[in-house]
Design an enzyme around this catalytic site. Sequence first.
Site, mmCIF file in Angstrom:
data_model
loop_
_atom_site.group_PDB
_atom_site.id
_atom_site.type_symbol
_atom_site.label_atom_id
_atom_site.label_comp_id
_atom_site.label_asym_id
_atom_site.label_seq_id
_atom_site.Cartn_x
_atom_site.Cartn_y
_atom_site.Cartn_z
ATOM 1 N N CYS A 2 0.833 -1.181 0.000
ATOM 2 C CA CYS A 2 0.000 0.000 0.000
ATOM 3 C C CYS A 2 0.878 1.246 0.000
ATOM 4 O O CYS A 2 1.891 1.311 0.683
ATOM 5 C CB CYS A 2 -0.946 0.099 1.194
ATOM 6 S SG CYS A 2 -2.063 -1.286 1.316
ATOM 7 N N ARG A 27 3.824 -0.296 -4.841
ATOM 8 C CA ARG A 27 3.574 -0.861 -3.509
ATOM 9 C C ARG A 27 2.282 -1.670 -3.445
ATOM 10 O O ARG A 27 2.016 -2.344 -2.453
ATOM 11 C CB ARG A 27 3.491 0.268 -2.467
ATOM 12 C CG ARG A 27 4.680 1.188 -2.474
ATOM 13 C CD ARG A 27 4.481 2.328 -1.492
ATOM 14 N NE ARG A 27 4.572 1.841 -0.142
ATOM 15 C CZ ARG A 27 5.695 1.704 0.530
ATOM 16 N NH1 ARG A 27 6.838 2.045 -0.030
ATOM 17 N NH2 ARG A 27 5.700 1.247 1.749
ATOM 18 N N TRP A 73 -2.763 -2.786 -1.610
ATOM 19 C CA TRP A 73 -2.434 -4.199 -1.766
ATOM 20 C C TRP A 73 -3.208 -4.894 -0.646
ATOM 21 O O TRP A 73 -2.903 -4.719 0.531
ATOM 22 C CB TRP A 73 -0.932 -4.431 -1.611
ATOM 23 C CG TRP A 73 -0.510 -5.835 -1.867
ATOM 24 C CD1 TRP A 73 -0.167 -6.380 -3.072
ATOM 25 C CD2 TRP A 73 -0.353 -6.893 -0.898
ATOM 26 N NE1 TRP A 73 0.175 -7.699 -2.912
ATOM 27 C CE2 TRP A 73 0.071 -8.040 -1.601
ATOM 28 C CE3 TRP A 73 -0.539 -6.980 0.477
ATOM 29 C CZ2 TRP A 73 0.307 -9.260 -0.970
ATOM 30 C CZ3 TRP A 73 -0.303 -8.189 1.106
ATOM 31 C CH2 TRP A 73 0.122 -9.313 0.388
ATOM 32 N N ASN A 99 -1.470 2.272 5.694
ATOM 33 C CA ASN A 99 -0.614 1.218 5.148
ATOM 34 C C ASN A 99 -0.127 0.384 6.325
ATOM 35 O O ASN A 99 0.435 0.930 7.265
ATOM 36 C CB ASN A 99 0.585 1.857 4.420
ATOM 37 C CG ASN A 99 1.683 0.863 4.127
ATOM 38 O OD1 ASN A 99 1.427 -0.321 3.940
ATOM 39 N ND2 ASN A 99 2.920 1.331 4.093
ATOM 40 N N GLY A 100 -0.363 -0.924 6.271
ATOM 41 C CA GLY A 100 0.081 -1.793 7.365
ATOM 42 C C GLY A 100 -1.036 -2.727 7.771
ATOM 43 O O GLY A 100 -1.954 -2.987 6.993
ATOM 44 N N GLU A 481 16.354 -18.226 -8.854
ATOM 45 C CA GLU A 481 15.955 -16.885 -9.280
ATOM 46 C C GLU A 481 15.245 -16.932 -10.645
ATOM 47 O O GLU A 481 14.253 -16.227 -10.847
ATOM 48 C CB GLU A 481 17.198 -15.981 -9.313
ATOM 49 C CG GLU A 481 16.972 -14.552 -9.755
ATOM 50 C CD GLU A 481 15.995 -13.751 -8.897
ATOM 51 O OE1 GLU A 481 15.562 -14.236 -7.846
ATOM 52 O OE2 GLU A 481 15.641 -12.642 -9.333
ATOM 53 N N LYS A 485 11.497 -15.619 -11.206
ATOM 54 C CA LYS A 485 11.141 -14.593 -12.205
ATOM 55 C C LYS A 485 9.996 -15.096 -13.082
ATOM 56 O O LYS A 485 9.060 -14.367 -13.372
ATOM 57 C CB LYS A 485 12.335 -14.227 -13.105
ATOM 58 C CG LYS A 485 13.448 -13.456 -12.464
ATOM 59 C CD LYS A 485 13.131 -12.008 -12.192
ATOM 60 C CE LYS A 485 12.509 -11.785 -10.860
ATOM 61 N NZ LYS A 485 13.268 -11.566 -9.692
ATOM 62 N N GLU A 488 6.716 -15.169 -11.112
ATOM 63 C CA GLU A 488 6.227 -13.826 -10.765
ATOM 64 C C GLU A 488 5.528 -13.144 -11.932
ATOM 65 O O GLU A 488 4.480 -12.533 -11.757
ATOM 66 C CB GLU A 488 7.411 -12.920 -10.356
ATOM 67 C CG GLU A 488 7.949 -13.170 -8.976
ATOM 68 C CD GLU A 488 9.104 -12.229 -8.663
ATOM 69 O OE1 GLU A 488 9.039 -11.547 -7.632
ATOM 70 O OE2 GLU A 488 10.079 -12.166 -9.429
ATOM 71 N N HIS A 504 16.224 -36.839 -7.023
ATOM 72 C CA HIS A 504 15.583 -37.193 -5.747
ATOM 73 C C HIS A 504 14.126 -36.735 -5.705
ATOM 74 O O HIS A 504 13.606 -36.434 -4.641
ATOM 75 C CB HIS A 504 16.364 -36.581 -4.582
ATOM 76 C CG HIS A 504 17.767 -37.076 -4.509
ATOM 77 N ND1 HIS A 504 18.087 -38.383 -4.205
ATOM 78 C CD2 HIS A 504 18.944 -36.453 -4.751
ATOM 79 C CE1 HIS A 504 19.404 -38.531 -4.245
ATOM 80 N NE2 HIS A 504 19.941 -37.374 -4.572
ATOM 81 N N LYS A 600 5.950 -4.563 -4.594
ATOM 82 C CA LYS A 600 7.409 -4.470 -4.555
ATOM 83 C C LYS A 600 7.935 -4.347 -3.132
ATOM 84 O O LYS A 600 9.002 -4.856 -2.817
ATOM 85 C CB LYS A 600 7.866 -3.284 -5.400
ATOM 86 C CG LYS A 600 9.359 -3.291 -5.608
ATOM 87 C CD LYS A 600 9.767 -2.703 -6.919
ATOM 88 C CE LYS A 600 11.245 -2.850 -7.150
ATOM 89 N NZ LYS A 600 11.603 -4.239 -7.462
HETATM 90 C C1 G6P Z 1 8.880 -8.577 -2.720
HETATM 91 C C2 G6P Z 1 9.297 -8.217 -4.131
HETATM 92 C C3 G6P Z 1 10.548 -9.010 -4.517
HETATM 93 C C4 G6P Z 1 11.660 -8.754 -3.500
HETATM 94 C C5 G6P Z 1 11.196 -9.067 -2.071
HETATM 95 C C6 G6P Z 1 12.200 -8.580 -1.046
HETATM 96 O O1 G6P Z 1 8.419 -9.876 -2.685
HETATM 97 O O2 G6P Z 1 8.244 -8.487 -5.048
HETATM 98 O O3 G6P Z 1 10.988 -8.619 -5.813
HETATM 99 O O4 G6P Z 1 12.761 -9.553 -3.822
HETATM 100 O O5 G6P Z 1 9.959 -8.404 -1.797
HETATM 101 O O6 G6P Z 1 12.231 -7.184 -1.068
HETATM 102 P P1 G6P Z 1 13.455 -6.300 -0.641
HETATM 103 O O7 G6P Z 1 13.018 -4.896 -0.954
HETATM 104 O O8 G6P Z 1 13.651 -6.520 0.829
HETATM 105 O O9 G6P Z 1 14.629 -6.726 -1.431
#
Ligand code: G6P
Length: 605
Positions: A2, A27, A73, A99-100, A481, A485, A488, A504, A600
């Site tokens: 948020c 956010r 969010w 927000n929170g 990773e 990606k 996501e 395994h 994010k």
């Molecule tokens: C969220 C984002 C990710 C990020 C993670 C950690 O899930 O979508 O892309 O890696 O938070 O965020 P930070 O800002 O602590 O790296």
Amino acid sequence: MCGIAAYIGQKEAAPIILDFIKKLEYRGYDSCGIATLNGSLTYKKGTGKIDDVDQKINFLNLKGNIGIGHTRWATHGEPSDKNAHPHFSCEGNIAIVHNGIIENSEELKKILIKGGHEFRSETDTEVVVHLIEDLINEGNTMEEAFAKTLKLIQGAFAIVAMNKNEPNRLYVVKQSSPLVLGVGDNEIFVASDVLPIQLHTNKVVYLQDGDFAVVTNNDYKIKNLSEIKVNREITILSENLEEISKGDFEHFMLKEIYEQPESIKRAFKGRIDKDNAKFGGLNLNIDDIKKIKRVVLTGCGTSWHACLIGGYYIEEISKIAAQVEYASEFRYKNPVLGKDDLLIVLSQSGETADSIAAIQEAKEKGVKTIGLVNVVGSPIARMVDGGIYLHAGHEIGVASTKTFTSHLTALYLLSIYLGRINGNLSKEKAKEMLNDLENLPDKIKETFNSVEEIKKIANKYFKSKNALYLGRHYNFPVALEGALKLKEISYIHAEGYPAAEMKHGPIALIDENMPVIVIAPEDRLYSKVMSNIQEVKSRKGKVIVVTTDESKNGFDEIIKIPKVSEFLMPIISVVPVQLLAYYIAKERNCDIDKPRNLAKSVTVE
Ligand code: G6P
């Protein structure tokens, strides 16, 4: 999670707030709303991304020089018009954005309903505005009611409130969730971060946990939760405002992938000193470093993947025991920590709630903490004992890309530094490693030569329902990773595994419909990875190999990458997997910069 924004001054509030919440949309973007005061309290809100909602309801019809806004969010209550902020008191005089999470909202709601309050949403937020109203009805002023409410609620909250009967004041509070004031000429801006504020003023006040403030157009009075006045310094932001635009790129994510040669350079610029690395803000003295027996690395999401590689660096380069922990799990295992440990926290945003909690846990146990953070002045950057800023520039795409490679660059330098100081890394080796790093940006540019091949592969596999990513050693976290990606931004189910673990369990999934992306540079485990590939091929899996090997054929697809040292290989090999996820998501018409359900900055547990 948020984004909240507010304005009080001489100008029309709605255009400023609309611009602010758009800049805070990374956010959260499931619904949004704005309220302004102009004699009466008016508002508009709706479900969806801000541009779409604005097109339908036109936020700019809202008039007044004071207002609040929100981009959401969802935590409590599905994304919907009624759950979108702002939320209002029963009589409609008070409006708030939040927000929170209010952790005790259920209990408070029951009491308020018994007292006659009518709830219009399923959010936890709404209790706050009814509490304020209740306390005003009992004879408190708005300020007293706001302050008393803050003592009744528990959890994480950044809140802005306004009251129709006090048209020249905003009430703000920060507890765990971030909030910044921007101080202009006869106008004050409020936002979840400095990104939108910096275009209006370079004077900002970072509120600290427990701060609540009464804000007018030319003043702000900050108190703590015990209602004692506190002074917070004005921070002057640097003049070099970075333009936030996609330039010629279709998406921020693609732009950020292509920025990596430059963002990496910024991560090492000024930090190479002949045969050692150097840092300005680490705040660790030589004796502290020599005493370190164990480094614990922690973070979330992509930052956690960078921690895994950092752990390998610290053990192999600095020869210090390293342990990697999910920030969200760390404090709950009551970790054994001692004064000879060092906690390194990785975060792009610098505000991830779980990473903050991990730092608090370490601090309580007397452990020194270091932050590797991108956002300057963010909560994590301010709470750690020392740190390294990544200087990657704003990362707007929700799926992190350039921060990952900048984190690895900073970790590589840090490992060299620790290794040199504790005597485990020779001058010669350090010199060679630093030289390799200086050549890395050009090598990254070479990876972009494979983009046409990657687009073809994306076109061939974008309808797949699943994908498996394999890698070993430094390239195992790259496999994780790559899978992250893909999940996501394209919503394809994907898993990352150490290549040898495949047999395994995951091997049971392999058939002719399963693309298996193998990160296989010619390193010391190359022949072993080749054997793992044969295991996939024998079961008719489709093998897409990311490799330095010019001569190899017999795979379904090959993505060529340039040769670099083993240490730096993950910084190279991750680029094609970022691009592959991007082009697959593009083929699937996904909203790449704002993938569904994600945000994010994750400022709730
Ligand atoms: C969220 C984002 C990710 C990020 C993670 C950690 O899930 O979508 O892309 O890696 O938070 O965020 P930070 O800002 O602590 O790296």
